[in-house]
Design an enzyme around this catalytic site. Structure first.
Site, mmCIF file in Angstrom:
data_model
loop_
_atom_site.group_PDB
_atom_site.id
_atom_site.type_symbol
_atom_site.label_atom_id
_atom_site.label_comp_id
_atom_site.label_asym_id
_atom_site.label_seq_id
_atom_site.Cartn_x
_atom_site.Cartn_y
_atom_site.Cartn_z
ATOM 1 C CB THR A 130 1.179 -0.091 4.833
ATOM 2 O OG1 THR A 130 1.265 -1.317 4.094
ATOM 3 C CG2 THR A 130 2.509 0.170 5.511
ATOM 4 N N GLY A 131 -0.500 -2.541 6.196
ATOM 5 C CA GLY A 131 -0.396 -3.801 6.918
ATOM 6 C C GLY A 131 -1.664 -4.606 6.751
ATOM 7 C CB THR B 109 -0.859 -0.024 1.282
ATOM 8 O OG1 THR B 109 -1.836 -1.032 1.129
ATOM 9 C CG2 THR B 109 -1.526 1.302 1.581
ATOM 10 N N GLY C 298 -10.511 -2.955 3.134
ATOM 11 C CA GLY C 298 -9.479 -2.922 4.180
ATOM 12 C C GLY C 298 -9.522 -1.641 4.988
ATOM 13 N N GLY D 54 -5.006 -5.171 7.067
ATOM 14 C CA GLY D 54 -6.049 -4.179 7.335
ATOM 15 C C GLY D 54 -7.065 -4.549 8.392
HETATM 16 N N1 ASP Z 1 -3.704 -2.271 4.596
HETATM 17 C C1 ASP Z 1 -4.050 -2.784 3.299
HETATM 18 C C2 ASP Z 1 -5.320 -3.571 3.407
HETATM 19 O O1 ASP Z 1 -5.495 -4.300 4.348
HETATM 20 C C3 ASP Z 1 -3.007 -3.655 2.731
HETATM 21 C C4 ASP Z 1 -1.668 -3.026 2.625
HETATM 22 O O2 ASP Z 1 -1.225 -2.292 3.514
HETATM 23 O O3 ASP Z 1 -0.994 -3.250 1.608
HETATM 24 O O4 ASP Z 1 -6.131 -3.479 2.521
#
Ligand code: ASP
Length: 348
Positions: A265-266, A214, A244, A268
């Protein structure tokens, strides 16, 4: 005689007055130079299992160059007196247009083999927000989120409706193949393979594919205003219109001039359950914690205890920046008011 006495005391009085005047002038504190408003920007391109041993020098320099380009674009706007909203949008657009990241071009695949994108943006000066979820044709979802914020009476729109609104406001639309990359397609294949072998939900995305990708940015401008934005393709193999944290204000994005601006980011689901971004801002607002401490509490304690992985970028109203994450790496960078840029990938 009387006259000389009067003249003498008059000049003595004048001398005394002059001496007092100079004394006062010398001891008077020099007015302090007005403190200059700090400004700067912090960005991320996703957290995850990003290990030096799995990276080629070419790929590493591609990531570094793209993060640098995003920082340079945002900085140019901030330096010229532009707004933090414009700076983060410009930086995010550059990363959305790059196939390296899971946002815009290069977004991950859903279980159905499609791309569904989420994004949000928040203005820390007004607490105005705009968010879009599950859009399928928007080239730069962060631009659509901004239009939702500025041109509608709503704060969040989803799917076809969001894109119909975007078309009314000249937001660029593309066909689904625009988002395709071979890398993401292979990632989906591997995820489906594991799923068919009966892997648990946690194991479906193999370890080496745990790179969230992300993109996000948070900035402070010369007017003292904070802003944050996040844009993503979500999680590989997501199903049933899964949304997310990226478009959820308070989970993946938050900005408030009274505390700080954050993009996450992570994984979600965990960021939503903990309302990670707002939790960090609350610790800063209500408890007066410095952002580095607030970020550590929420990422290294709360998120880690719940079993979530990922990270955040944070900038406060004084231009301090922090970027805690509990994964092996996070694509990230900062630029301060002097234009000094720092780009990092791995854990220190
Ligand atoms: N946080 C994003 C999600 O869960 C994924 C990501 O951080 O790449 O949709």
């Amino acid at each position: 005689m009387k006259l000389t006495l009067i003249l003498f005391s008059k000049s003595a009085f004048l001398l005394l007055a002059l001496a007092l005047f100079f004394f006062a002038a010398c001891t008077q504190q020099q007015p302090k130079e007005a403190k200059k408003q700090a400004f700067g920007m912090i960005i991320h391109g996703g957290a995850g299992t990003i290990l030096k041993e799995n990276m080629t020098p070419e790929l590493e320099s591609e990531y570094t160059a793209k993060l640098d380009e995003a920082l340079t674009a945002g900085y140019a706007i901030l330096k010229a007196g532009g707004t933090s909203m414009d700076a983060i949008q410009a930086a995010i657009n550059i990363m959305e247009d790059s196939p390296l990241f899971n946002a815009g071009k290069g977004a991950v695949f859903t279980n159905d083999g499609t791309h569904e994108l989420d994004a949000s943006i928040m203005d820390g000066a007004t607490l105005n927000v705009g968010a879009v979820a599950g859009v399928k044709h928007t080239k730069n979802p962060i631009n659509l989120a901004r239009v939702v914020m500025e041109q509608s009476e709503h704060v969040m729109m989803a799917g076809d409706g969001a894109e119909a609104f975007g078309k009314l406001h000249d937001i660029e639309m593309v066909d689904q193949p625009y988002f395709y990359t071979e890398r993401r397609s292979k990632q989906l294949e591997r995820a489906k393979q594991r799923e068919s072998e009966g892997a648990s939900a946690a194991e479906i995305i193999p370890h080496e594919d745990h790179k969230f990708g992300t993109v996000g940015a948070a900035a402070l401008d010369q007017h003292g205003n904070l802003a944050a934005g996040t844009s993503t393709g979500g999680m590989t193999n997501k199903k049933f219109g899964r949304i997310g944290d990226a478009p959820i204000i308070g989970a993946g994005t938050y900005a408030n001039n009274n505390s700080c601006a954050i993009s996450a980011t992570g994984h979600g689901e965990y960021f939503i359950r903990l309302t990670v971004a707002r939790d960090i801002a609350s610790l800063v607002e209500y408890k007066g914690l410095p952002i580095a401490e607030a970020g550590d509490v929420v990422i290294h304690q709360k998120l880690t205890e719940l079993g979530g992985t990922g990270g955040v970028i944070i900038i406060d109203r004084n231009g301090n920046m922090a970027m805690p994450f509990n994964t092996a790496g996070m694509y990230r960078g900062t630029v301060d008011e002097d234009g000094t840029k720092v780009v990092k990938i791995y854990k220190e």
